[in-house]
Write a protein that holds these residues in place. Structure first.
Motif, short mmCIF file in Angstrom:
data_model
loop_
_atom_site.label_atom_id
_atom_site.label_comp_id
_atom_site.label_asym_id
_atom_site.label_seq_id
_atom_site.Cartn_x
_atom_site.Cartn_y
_atom_site.Cartn_z
N GLN B 643 9.93 2.66 -23.66
CA GLN B 643 10.93 3.66 -23.33
C GLN B 643 12.13 3.44 -24.24
O GLN B 643 13.05 2.72 -23.89
CB GLN B 643 11.37 3.48 -21.87
N THR B 644 12.10 4.08 -25.41
CA THR B 644 13.16 3.76 -26.36
C THR B 644 14.43 4.53 -26.08
O THR B 644 15.51 4.09 -26.42
CB THR B 644 12.71 4.14 -27.78
N GLY B 645 14.31 5.70 -25.50
CA GLY B 645 15.52 6.51 -25.32
C GLY B 645 15.76 7.40 -26.53
O GLY B 645 16.61 8.28 -26.49
N VAL B 646 15.03 7.18 -27.60
CA VAL B 646 15.18 8.03 -28.77
C VAL B 646 14.21 9.18 -28.60
O VAL B 646 13.00 8.98 -28.48
CB VAL B 646 14.83 7.24 -30.05
N MET C 86 34.06 15.82 -27.93
CA MET C 86 34.29 14.66 -27.08
C MET C 86 34.09 13.36 -27.83
O MET C 86 34.87 12.43 -27.70
CB MET C 86 33.34 14.72 -25.89
N HIS C 87 33.01 13.22 -28.57
CA HIS C 87 32.66 11.91 -29.11
C HIS C 87 32.87 11.78 -30.59
O HIS C 87 32.72 10.69 -31.13
CB HIS C 87 31.19 11.59 -28.82
N ASN C 96 24.14 7.28 -27.35
CA ASN C 96 23.17 6.49 -26.57
C ASN C 96 23.78 5.91 -25.31
O ASN C 96 23.50 4.78 -24.93
CB ASN C 96 22.61 5.36 -27.43
N ILE C 97 24.63 6.65 -24.60
CA ILE C 97 25.22 6.12 -23.37
C ILE C 97 24.15 5.93 -22.31
O ILE C 97 24.19 5.00 -21.53
CB ILE C 97 26.28 7.09 -22.83
N LEU C 98 23.15 6.84 -22.28
CA LEU C 98 22.13 6.76 -21.24
C LEU C 98 20.97 5.88 -21.62
O LEU C 98 20.01 5.78 -20.91
CB LEU C 98 21.60 8.16 -20.95
N ARG C 99 21.06 5.22 -22.76
CA ARG C 99 19.92 4.39 -23.16
C ARG C 99 20.06 2.99 -22.60
O ARG C 99 21.10 2.57 -22.15
CB ARG C 99 19.90 4.31 -24.69
#
Lengths: 83, 672, 100
Positions: B643-646, C86-87, C96-99
C-alpha cells in the motif's frame, strides 16, 4: 514511493498487446460499404433527431451536470476573499 | 417363596452401606458421634442378609443366587452369590460391623469423625460389591473404588505430611497392580471377542460363567513373545495376579502396606487386615479355573506367595512400631494365602478351600490384633514398643484378647485333633498341602518357605506380646482400660479366633468345593487342570508324625526364643540388634526398598527424565510459538509496503492485474 | 475501405499512451491531460463502431462523452487550483498527508 517507469512501460505494453490481439483476432460484424449521405454529410441532422427524441432525458441530465460542474469549478477556483 | 424373596434382597447388601455413605456424608456432622449409627445399622442389615443367604446356601449348595441386568451398551451388572462369595460376604460384613462399633469410641472427639464413618461405609459398600459381582468388569470397578477408599482412609489425617505421602504411595503402588489387572481384562476381552465373534445378544461375555466356558478355547491360543511360546491364559492370569500383587501387598508391590499404618488403627484393622488386602486373594480364587488351566501360573503364585511370607517375616522381627509389626505380619499371612492358592496345581480345587479358610480366620485374628493395638495406643498414647512394657497390669482384657490372637496367628493347637486356635487349622492345612506338593513334585521350596515363615511369625508376634504386655514399664505412661464399646468387639473377635477354626474346618472345605459345580457354572476342574498340565493328587493324609507336628514344634520354638530374649531377658541382644550389625541394618531398613523405589527409581529416574524432557520440550514449544509470532510480524511488514499511497502504483497494479486476468481466462477456456 | 480494427487499434494505442502518461507523470495537470487523452480514445472507438454498423447511436453517445469530459476537466482543474493555493505545490509525490 518512486514511480518505476520501466515497469509502467512494460505493463502498458502488455496491456496494448492484449487489446491489439483481441481486436485484430475478432471478426467484427461490419457493413461492407461505409454509408454516405450526400444531403447530410456530417450527420448533424440525424444526430439532432436522435438527441431530441430518443436521448432527450440524458440530454437534460447532461445540461444539469454541466451547470453543476460550472458552478463548482468557479467556486473552487475563485478562492477566499473576494466572493 | 423365601427363596425368591431372598434373591430380591441380594442387591441390598452393597446398596445399604452405599446409602449410609450418602447420608453420613451430608448429615453426619449434625448427628451425634459423627452419625455412626447409620452405617452401623446399614452394615448390620447387610450382615443379616448375607448370613441368611449363607445359611440357605449351606443347606442346598447347588442353588446359587445369580442375577444379571443390562446396564448400558454391552455391559451388564449383576449379582452372584455362590459359596465362595457367601463366606466372604458374611466375614466382611461381620468384621466391618464390629470394627464400626469399636470405632465409635476410638474416633470419638476427632473433628473428622463424620467423614471417617462416611468413608468406611463407602468402603464396605465397595468391598461387598466386589465380592458379589458376577462379571469381571464390575469386579474391577469395585476394585478401583476400594482402592480409592483406601487412599481416603489412609490419608485420613491428611494434615500430617507423612500420612498424605503414605496415602499417595498406597494409591500409586496399587495403581501399578491395577494397570496390570486392566491389561489382563483387555486381553481377555479381545480374545473372547475373537472366539465368540463379537458381542452376542442375551449373554454377557465378561460374566464368569461365560469366561469359564471359553477356557478350553482360550488355552489353545498362543502368542510368541521374545521367542517364547506363551499361552494367552498364562498371560491373562499372570496379569490378574499382578493386580492381586498390588492390592494384597505381595513382593514387590508390598511397600505401601507398612506405610499405610499412618491411618487410624481401625482403618488398618478394617482395610489392611480383613478386607481390602484380601480382595487380591478373592480375585485369584474367583478366577481359579482360569489359573488352573494355564500352565505355570499357579507355580508363579505359589512361589511369590511363599517368598513374600518369608520376606515379610524377616522384616517383622526387627520392627519397633507396634503397627508396623502387624503390617508385616499381614503381608506374610497374605503370602500364605497366595501360597495356598498356588498349591492348587497339586491339590486342585481344595486349594481354594484352604486358602479361603485361612483368609477368614486371618481376618478374625488380625483384626483382633489391630484393634487391640489400637486399644493400647488409644490408652497409652505411644506406638513404640520400646516405650511400652507391663501394659498387662493396666489393660487386662486387651492383654488377654491380644494373647489369644497371637496364639491364633502363630498357629497353636494339637495336630490330629480338633483342639486348637483357628489359625492353627488354617495354617496347618496350607503347610500340609505344601508338604503334599513337595512329595508329589519333589519341589520342596514352598514347604521350606512356609515352615521358615511360621518360625518367624511365632518369633515376631510373641516378641510383640512380651515387649508390650510383660515386664516393667520402660517409660512413663498413663493408661487405663478401654471402654466397653471397645472391649466387647475385642471379646467377640477373640471367641471367633479361638473356636471358628475347629468348629467349621471340614464343613468349610466341603462347602467351598461346591463353588464351581453348581447351577451357575459347572466345571470339571480335572479337565481344566489337564489343560494346564497340572496333575492333581488326592490328599494322602498319612504323613509321618514328625511332619504333622513340625508346624507346632516350629511355633513353640519361636515362642521359646521370644520368651528367652524378651521375657526372661537372659540373652542380651545388645550388639546383635543394633545398627552396627549389617544384617540387622539390612532388615531394619527394609532391604533398602525405600531407597531403591522412591529415591532411586521415582525421584532419580522418573523425575530426572521428566525434568530433562520438560526442558527440551520447553525449548521446542517456545521456539514454535515465538516463531509463529515472528513469522507473522515479518510477513506483515513486507506486505504493508504494497500500500504505497502513490496512486500511479495502484493504477499500474490495476492494469497489470486486468491483463493477467484476461490472459488467464483465455488460457483456461482454450486449454480445458 | 480499411477494416474496422485499424480504427480500434489506433484507439487502443492512444489509450495506452494516455495510460502511460497517467502512470508516470508526477504533475497533476499532466495527469489530467492524459486522462483527457484516454477519454478521447474512447470517443474514437465509439464513432468508429457507429460508422461501421450504420447506426447513429454511437455518435450521439460520443457527443455526450465529450461534454462530460469537458465538465470533468473543468472541475479537476479547479480542484488543483485550490490545492495549489493551499500547499504551493502540485507535485503528486509531495501531496502525501494521507500516506503512511
Amino acid at each position: 514511493m518512486r514511480i518505476n517507469r520501466l515497469l509502467s512501460f512494460l505493463v502498458v505494453l502488455l496491456f496494448t498487446a492484449i487489446v491489439m490481439v483481441g481486436t485484430f483476432g475478432t471478426s467484427w460484424n461490419t457493413v461492407s460499404e461505409l454509408p454516405q449521405n450526400p444531403a447530410d454529410q456530417s450527420n448533424i441532422e440525424g444526430i439532432g433527431m436522435l438527441i431530441f427524441t430518443h436521448y432527450v432525458a440524458p440530454f437534460e441530465v447532461l445540461s444539469i451536470v454541466l451547470l453543476a460542474s460550472l458552478i463548482g469549478a468557479i467556486y473552487l477556483a475563485k478562492g477566499e476573499g473576494n466572493r | 417363596m423365601v427363596k425368591t424373596a431372598l434373591e430380591e434382597f441380594a442387591f441390598l447388601i452393597p446398596l445399604l452401606p452405599a446409602l449410609a455413605f450418602v447420608i453420613t456424608f451430608f448429615f453426619g456432622r449434625k448427628m451425634s458421634s459423627g452419625g455412626a449409627i447409620v452405617p452401623i445399622l446399614a452394615i448390620a442389615a447387610s450382615f443379616v442378609i448375607s448370613l441368611i443367604i449363607t445359611l440357605r446356601l449351606l443347606a442346598n449348595p447347588g442353588e446359587v443366587i445369580s442375577q444379571s441386568h443390562s446396564w448400558f451398551a454391552v455391559l451388564n451388572i449383576g449379582v452372584l452369590i455362590d459359596p465362595l462369595a457367601a463366606v466372604m460376604l458374611s466375614m466382611v460384613s461381620f468384621v466391618s460391623l464390629l470394627i464400626h462399633i469399636y470405632a465409635v469410641s476410638y474416633m470419638a472427639g476427632d473433628p473428622g469423625e463424620a467423614r471417617y464413618f462416611a468413608e468406611t461405609a463407602l468402603f464396605t459398600a465397595a468391598m461387598l460389591s466386589l465380592v458379589l459381582s458376577d462379571n469381571i468388569l464390575q469386579l474391577f470397578v469395585s476394585w478401583e473404588l476400594v482402592g480409592l477408599c483406601s487412599y481416603l482412609l489412609i490419608g485420613f489425617w491428611f494434615e500430617r505430611p507423612s500420612a498424605a505421602a503414605a496415602a499417595k504411595k498406597a494409591f500409586l503402588t496399587t495403581r501399578v497392580g491395577d494397570v496390570m489387572f486392566l491389561t489382563g481384562i483387555i486381553i481377555l476381552t479381545s480374545d473372547l471377542l475373537k472366539l465368540a465373534g463379537g458381542f452376542q445378544d442375551g449373554t454377557y461375555l465378561l460374566r464368569f460363567d461365560e469366561i469359564f466356558s471359553y477356557i478350553p478355547q482360550l488355552s489353545a491360543l498362543h502368542s510368541n513373545i521374545f521367542g517364547f511360546e506363551v499361552s494367552h491364559l498364562t498371560i491373562i492370569t499372570l496379569l490378574f495376579f499382578g493386580g492381586a500383587i498390588g492390592k494384597s501387598g505381595q513382593f514387590p508391590l508390598h511397600v505401601w502396606l507398612p506405610d499405610a499404618m499412618e491411618g487410624p488403627t481401625t482403618v488398618s484393622a478394617l482395610i489392611h487386615a480383613a478386607t481390602m488386602v484380601t480382595a487380591g486373594v478373592y480375585l485369584v480364587a474367583r478366577t481359579f479355573p482360569m489359573f488352573i488351566a494355564a500352565p505355570d501360573s499357579l507355580m508363579v503364585v505359589a512361589y511369590l506367595g511363599g517368598f513374600t511370607a518369608l520376606f515379610a517375616g524377616t522384616m517383622g522381627i526387627v520392627m519397633n512400631d507396634l503397627k508396623r509389626v502387624l503390617a508385616y505380619s499381614t503381608i506374610s499371612q497374605l503370602g500364605y494365602m497366595m501360597l495356598g492358592l498356588g498349591l492348587g496345581s497339586a491339590i486342585g480345587l481344595e486349594a481354594v478351600g484352604i486358602s479361603l479358610f485361612h483368609l477368614i480366620n486371618h481376618a478374625f485374628f488380625k483384626a483382633l490384633l489391630f484393634l487391640c493395638a489400637g486399644s493400647v495406643i488409644h490408652a497409652v498414647g505411644t506406638q513404640d514398643m520400646r516405650e511400652l512394657g507391663g501394659v498387662r497390669k493396666v489393660m487386662p482384657i486387651t492383654a488377654a484378647t491380644m494373647t489369644i490372637a497371637a496364639l491364633a496367628l502363630a498357629g497353636f493347637g494339637i495336630p490330629g485333633t480338633s483342639i486348637g486356635t483357628s489359625g492353627f487349622f488354617s495354617k496347618d492345612a496350607i503347610i500340609e498341602a505344601a508338604y503334599l506338593f513337595g512329595e508329589h513334585s519333589n519341589n520342596w521350596i514352598p514347604y521350606a518357605f512356609s515352615i521358615a515363615a511360621a518360625l518367624l511369625t511365632s518369633i515376631y508376634i510373641f516378641r510383640l506380646i512380651f515387649m508390650t504386655f510383660t515386664g516393667k514399664p520402660r517409660s512413663n505412661y498413663h493408661g487405663h482400660e478401654s471402654p466397653a464399646s471397645m472391649t466387647i468387639p475385642l471379646s467377640i473377635l477373640a471367641i471367633f479366633a479361638l473356636v471358628f477354626g475347629g468348629l467349621t474346618k471340614t464343613g468349610f472345605m466341603d462347602f467351598l468345593k461346591e463353588t464351581f459345580a453348581n447351577s451357575f457354572v459347572n466345571l470339571n476342574i480335572g479337565s481344566l487342570a489337564a489343560l494346564g498340565r497340572n496333575q492333581i493328587v488326592e490328599a494322602a493324609g498319612h504323613e509321618s508324625l514328625f511332619v504333622q507336628w513340625l508346624p507346632m514344634i516350629v511355633a513353640i520354638a519361636g515362642l521359646a526364643v521370644a520368651f528367652i530374649i524378651y521375657y526372661l531377658r537372659i540373652i542380651k541382644l545388645g550388639p546383635l540388634a543394633s545398627m552396627k550389625n549389617p544384617v540387622y541394618r539390612l532388615l531394619y531398613k527394609r532391604y533398602y526398598q525405600h531407597e531403591i523405589y522412591t529415591e532411586f527409581f521415582s525421584l532419580g529416574i522418573v523425575y530426572g527424565i521428566i525434568a530433562f524432557l520438560s526442558q527440551v520440550l520447553d525449548v521446542i514449544i517456545d521456539s514454535i510459538v515465538e516463531g509463529i509470532g515472528i513469522l507473522t510480524v515479518g510477513v506483515s511488514e513486507e506486505l504493508r509496503k504494497v500500500q504505497t499511497g502513490v496512486i500511479q502504483t495502484y493504477a499500474t497494479a490495476v492494469i497489470l492485474g486486468l491483463s493477467l486476468l484476461i490472459i488467464l481466462v483465455k488460457l483456461i477456456t482454450e486449454v480445458l | 475501405m480499411i477494416p474496422l480494427y485499424f480504427y480500434l487499434g489506433l484507439a487502443a494505442l492512444l489509450f495506452s499512451i494516455g495510460l502511460y502518461g497517467v502512470m508516470t507523470h508526477k504533475n497533476g495537470i499532466r495527469m489530467i491531460m492524459c486522462i483527457e487523452l484516454m477519454l478521447n480514445s474512447a470517443n474514437l472507438n465509439l464513432v468508429a463502431f457507429s460508422s461501421y454498423t450504420d447506426t447513429l447511436n454511437g455518435q450521439v453517445f460520443a457527443i455526450f462523452s465529450i461534454a462530460l469530459a469537458a465538465a470533468e476537466a473543468a472541475v479537476g482543474f479547479a480542484i488543483f487550483m485550490a490545492i495549489y493555493r493551499m500547499h504551493d505545490k502540485i507535485n503528486l509525490d509531495e501531496l502525501n498527508i494521507l500516506r503512511w
